[in-house]
Scaffold this active site. Sequence first.
Site, PDB file in Angstrom:
ATOM      1  N   ARG A 204     -11.302   1.390  -9.488  1.00 60.52           N
ATOM      2  CA  ARG A 204     -10.370   2.494  -9.763  1.00 60.52           C
ATOM      3  C   ARG A 204     -10.549   2.991 -11.196  1.00 60.52           C
ATOM      4  NH1 ARG A 204      -4.983   2.045  -6.251  1.00 60.52           N
ATOM      5  NH2 ARG A 204      -6.032   1.418  -4.342  1.00 60.52           N
TER       6      ARG A 204
ATOM      7  N   ARG B  58      -0.235   8.682 -10.406  1.00 61.13           N
ATOM      8  CA  ARG B  58      -0.296   7.478  -9.553  1.00 61.13           C
ATOM      9  C   ARG B  58       0.398   6.280 -10.196  1.00 61.13           C
ATOM     10  NH1 ARG B  58      -3.810   7.028  -5.585  1.00 61.13           N
ATOM     11  NH2 ARG B  58      -4.154   4.830  -6.038  1.00 61.13           N
TER      12      ARG B  58
ATOM     13  N   GLU C 193       0.363 -12.771  12.966  1.00 63.46           N
ATOM     14  CA  GLU C 193       0.802 -11.517  13.584  1.00 63.46           C
ATOM     15  C   GLU C 193       0.729 -10.409  12.536  1.00 63.46           C
ATOM     16  OE1 GLU C 193       1.571 -11.064  16.768  1.00 63.46           O
ATOM     17  OE2 GLU C 193       1.231 -13.201  17.190  1.00 63.46           O
TER      18      GLU C 193
ATOM     19  N   ARG D 250       1.675  -4.717   6.489  1.00 62.97           N
ATOM     20  CA  ARG D 250       0.986  -3.738   5.651  1.00 62.97           C
ATOM     21  C   ARG D 250       1.756  -2.424   5.721  1.00 62.97           C
ATOM     22  NH1 ARG D 250      -5.262  -2.365   4.461  1.00 62.97           N
ATOM     23  NH2 ARG D 250      -4.817  -0.692   3.009  1.00 62.97           N
TER      24      ARG D 250
ATOM     25  N   ASP E 187       0.813  -1.208   0.000  1.00 62.59           N
ATOM     26  CA  ASP E 187       0.000   0.000   0.000  1.00 62.59           C
ATOM     27  C   ASP E 187       0.855   1.271   0.000  1.00 62.59           C
ATOM     28  OD1 ASP E 187      -2.324   1.420  -0.017  1.00 62.59           O
ATOM     29  OD2 ASP E 187      -2.830   1.048   2.091  1.00 62.59           O
ATOM     30  N   GLY E 188       0.361   2.281  -0.673  1.00 62.79           N
ATOM     31  CA  GLY E 188       0.998   3.599  -0.606  1.00 62.79           C
ATOM     32  C   GLY E 188       1.624   4.066  -1.910  1.00 62.79           C
ATOM     33  N   ASN E 189       1.421   3.314  -2.985  1.00 61.15           N
ATOM     34  CA  ASN E 189       2.006   3.715  -4.275  1.00 61.15           C
ATOM     35  C   ASN E 189       1.474   5.074  -4.718  1.00 61.15           C
ATOM     36  OD1 ASN E 189       3.193   1.225  -4.291  1.00 61.15           O
ATOM     37  ND2 ASN E 189       1.808   0.317  -5.792  1.00 61.15           N
TER      38      ASN E 189
ATOM     39  N   ASN F 215     -10.371  -3.496  -6.528  1.00 65.11           N
ATOM     40  CA  ASN F 215      -9.577  -2.522  -7.287  1.00 65.11           C
ATOM     41  C   ASN F 215     -10.149  -2.206  -8.669  1.00 65.11           C
ATOM     42  OD1 ASN F 215      -6.309  -3.547  -5.951  1.00 65.11           O
ATOM     43  ND2 ASN F 215      -7.668  -1.909  -5.299  1.00 65.11           N
ATOM     44  N   TRP F 216     -11.133  -3.009  -9.134  1.00 64.05           N
ATOM     45  CA  TRP F 216     -11.768  -2.703 -10.431  1.00 64.05           C
ATOM     46  C   TRP F 216     -12.480  -1.357 -10.382  1.00 64.05           C
ATOM     47  CZ3 TRP F 216     -10.313  -5.705 -14.299  1.00 64.05           C
ATOM     48  CH2 TRP F 216      -9.991  -7.040 -14.036  1.00 64.05           C
TER      49      TRP F 216
ATOM     50  N   ARG G  36      -5.465  -2.050   8.756  1.00 64.49           N
ATOM     51  CA  ARG G  36      -6.605  -2.953   8.527  1.00 64.49           C
ATOM     52  C   ARG G  36      -6.169  -4.027   7.536  1.00 64.49           C
ATOM     53  NH1 ARG G  36      -7.911   2.104   6.542  1.00 64.49           N
ATOM     54  NH2 ARG G  36      -7.574   2.266   4.307  1.00 64.49           N
TER      55      ARG G  36
HETATM   56  C1  FPP Z   1      -1.867  -0.031  -3.315  1.00 66.80           C
HETATM   57  O1  FPP Z   1      -1.404   1.314  -3.344  1.00 66.80           O
HETATM   58  C2  FPP Z   1      -1.264  -0.785  -4.410  1.00 66.80           C
HETATM   59  C3  FPP Z   1      -1.992  -1.411  -5.397  1.00 66.80           C
HETATM   60  C4  FPP Z   1      -3.458  -1.371  -5.453  1.00 66.80           C
HETATM   61  C5  FPP Z   1      -1.318  -2.138  -6.486  1.00 66.80           C
HETATM   62  C6  FPP Z   1      -0.069  -2.886  -6.143  1.00 66.80           C
HETATM   63  C7  FPP Z   1       0.530  -3.327  -7.412  1.00 66.80           C
HETATM   64  C8  FPP Z   1       1.848  -3.281  -7.749  1.00 66.80           C
HETATM   65  C9  FPP Z   1       2.931  -2.872  -6.824  1.00 66.80           C
HETATM   66  C10 FPP Z   1       2.303  -3.635  -9.119  1.00 66.80           C
HETATM   67  C11 FPP Z   1       1.573  -4.706  -9.908  1.00 66.80           C
HETATM   68  C12 FPP Z   1       1.721  -6.078  -9.432  1.00 66.80           C
HETATM   69  C13 FPP Z   1       2.576  -7.046  -9.866  1.00 66.80           C
HETATM   70  C14 FPP Z   1       2.513  -8.429  -9.264  1.00 66.80           C
HETATM   71  C15 FPP Z   1       3.604  -6.813 -10.877  1.00 66.80           C
HETATM   72  P1  FPP Z   1      -2.450   2.472  -3.586  1.00 66.80           P
HETATM   73  O2  FPP Z   1      -2.562   2.732  -5.056  1.00 66.80           O
HETATM   74  O3  FPP Z   1      -3.761   2.125  -2.940  1.00 66.80           O
HETATM   75  O4  FPP Z   1      -1.771   3.671  -2.871  1.00 66.80           O
HETATM   76  P2  FPP Z   1      -2.500   4.855  -2.082  1.00 66.80           P
HETATM   77  O5  FPP Z   1      -3.246   4.205  -0.943  1.00 66.80           O
HETATM   78  O6  FPP Z   1      -1.342   5.677  -1.616  1.00 66.80           O
HETATM   79  O7  FPP Z   1      -3.375   5.559  -3.058  1.00 66.80           O
END
Ligand code: FPP
Length: 228
Positions: free
Chosen positions: A53, A15, A189, A170, A2-4, A50-51, A176
């Site tokens: 989005r 993003r 854990e 996480r 999480d956090g990308n 995630n669909w 959560r």
């Molecule tokens: C959550 O961050 C991250 C995701 C929903 C996607 C994770 C996917 C990857 C790292 C790459 C694709 C996967 C593979 C196996 C190559 P967020 O977008 O919810 O971040 P935010 O909460 O900061 O908006």
Amino acid sequence: MDGNGRWAKARGLPRTMGHRRGVEALRATVRAVGEMGIKVLTLFAFSSENWRRPREEVGELMSLLKLFIRRDLAELHREGVRVRIIGARDNLQPDILNLLEEAEALTAANQGTVLVIAFNYGSRDEIARAARRIAERVAAGELSAATIDADVLDAHMDTAGLPEPDVIIRTSGEQRLSNFLLWQAAYTELVFVPCLWPDFDRDALESALADYAARNRRFGGVSQEIAS
Ligand code: FPP
């Protein structure tokens, strides 16, 4: 992972750039986990929610998964990694489904780290699919309703045959499970770390595991010191 999105926003980037950097963190983590002798690593790559989005972001995540498998599968295979996919398969694009199944088939006999990719995965959906399969088997006379217990349910989960997770990490400070391995995490854990996924590295992994290692796991019993 999480956090990308927040990582990218903090830098004034789209993003999608956060997700791309997220794949780098993912590669580094898979490598570190292999070197540390950890037997199973499960990554939550795309949830059944995630669909919702924006279409472009969903498209980017699908492309990143395809790219990851096309580019990295041969090396993972060489390193003895066994790839396993969990999640619903019925509403995936055929090219994605083929790639995922190809990765599983190619690496099926490998004995190294098991890399479980949770893709199009939602825990409630997994439990509902398991319940449906069990109901079908009861209806077909293959299974008696009276014998359904936790082990039977376990054997019908996408994770059948895998150990329950010892620890779930996480990133990004959220605290959560977000529909991740709810059934399997009964005694897991939980470690919540503030770092955003693209910044996650071996040091962050080691520090999260040190936190886990200091825990006293009782699985509903009493601790060793109290028992003796
Ligand atoms: C959550 O961050 C991250 C995701 C929903 C996607 C994770 C996917 C990857 C790292 C790459 C694709 C996967 C593979 C196996 C190559 P967020 O977008 O919810 O971040 P935010 O909460 O900061 O908006």
